[in-house]
Design a protein around this motif. Sequence first.
Motif, short mmCIF file in Angstrom:
data_model
loop_
_atom_site.label_atom_id
_atom_site.label_comp_id
_atom_site.label_asym_id
_atom_site.label_seq_id
_atom_site.Cartn_x
_atom_site.Cartn_y
_atom_site.Cartn_z
N VAL A 120 0.84 -1.20 0.00
CA VAL A 120 0.00 0.00 0.00
C VAL A 120 0.87 1.25 0.00
O VAL A 120 0.60 2.22 -0.73
CB VAL A 120 -0.95 -0.02 1.21
N ALA A 121 1.94 1.24 0.80
CA ALA A 121 2.83 2.40 0.86
C ALA A 121 3.49 2.64 -0.50
O ALA A 121 3.62 3.80 -0.94
CB ALA A 121 3.89 2.19 1.94
N CYS A 122 3.89 1.58 -1.18
CA CYS A 122 4.49 1.73 -2.51
C CYS A 122 3.49 2.29 -3.52
O CYS A 122 3.84 3.11 -4.38
CB CYS A 122 5.03 0.38 -2.99
N ALA A 123 2.24 1.84 -3.41
CA ALA A 123 1.21 2.36 -4.30
C ALA A 123 0.98 3.85 -4.06
O ALA A 123 0.82 4.65 -5.00
CB ALA A 123 -0.08 1.57 -4.11
N VAL A 124 0.95 4.23 -2.79
CA VAL A 124 0.75 5.66 -2.46
C VAL A 124 1.92 6.49 -2.97
O VAL A 124 1.75 7.59 -3.50
CB VAL A 124 0.58 5.83 -0.94
#
Length: 371
Positions: free
Chosen positions: A183-187
């Motif tokens: 999720v952090a990479c997507a953000v």
Amino acid sequence: MDVLLLGLVVAVAWKLCQWKRSPGGAPLRSVTLCLLCAALSYPVAMPGGASGVDTVAGHGTAKLIQNVLLLLTVYFLMCFYLYSADGPGARRRARREAVIVALVAVAITVAALSVPHEVFAGSFSTADMTVPQIAFFYVTAGLYLMYALGAAGLWTRRYAGMSRRPHATGLWMAAVALSSMAVACAVRAVIVAIRWTGTSVPHPLMSAVAFLLVASILLFVAGVTYSGARARITSTRLWLRHRRDHRRLRPLWELLSETYPENVLRPASTTWWDRMRARGVHRRYHRRIVECRDGLVGISPHLTDEDDDERAVLDLAPAELAARLRHTSTRIGQGGMTPRRALSLAGAPGDDRQSDVQQLIAVADALRTAA
């Protein structure tokens, strides 16, 4: 960062020891290389390490090495799950994933080398995302990390649902961590896209994403080492208990070994290392129990005479039994005693080994108090 690096170093050291004992295991090799690449990436990311690498190899080299190591980290993580499945296509799938990660690494390297060093320098929060090569660098690396971490998170949740505690607990921790990192990479990819258009992103948002990544990595390391660390803690507790009980049994053992020296077993080793390592401690503990039991069987026929009830001797309190043992051992040394039937002294009801040992310790403690 220091706490994170320390946790990674401990995990790598533990996995390297396991790999040395079992070098042929592909899943263990993959998870060890995964943790090793993660541990190597953080010194390069630290200000001191990054400046040293950039001084030697040029500005921006440390950032490129860090990102390539992160790509290898998630690649080896995927290999761990592929080899754990042990299907016929696991090795073939791992080779395909190797080609993909190699292409991504080459692509971000070309993007990094195609811009001046001063443009590529800086962190994610300070980089000029309006430069197409810089935006491509971060988006490409981030999307691959999101893909690999998301896939690993799905596999981890699947294995966690099929496992039992304590393995399931560690797997669930790892699954939550992997999903959070994805999720952090997507953000971060969305942030790159926004900044590429020239729009600024609030600094607290980028700080929150960075914190989420660090916390997720710590949680992941804790998850993959949870079951092993718990087993090691249990083993250490057992080691400490056996060392303590071995010392507490010494008064009883000394009395019986002086009376029946032939019952003392020959030690397997007398080195300092064997006395401290777990196997040596457990061996000496069990040997002392056997020697105490053999001595009690040998001395038990001398504890009773014609006027004594055998049942009463079996029900003696530890303090009274200790006094009789000391008195009887002295009489045996003087000779002239007529033995009767052997008895099972200081026994515990049932077949519980620990309760039986506690009975012996109670007699040994009574001997120590009397002395």
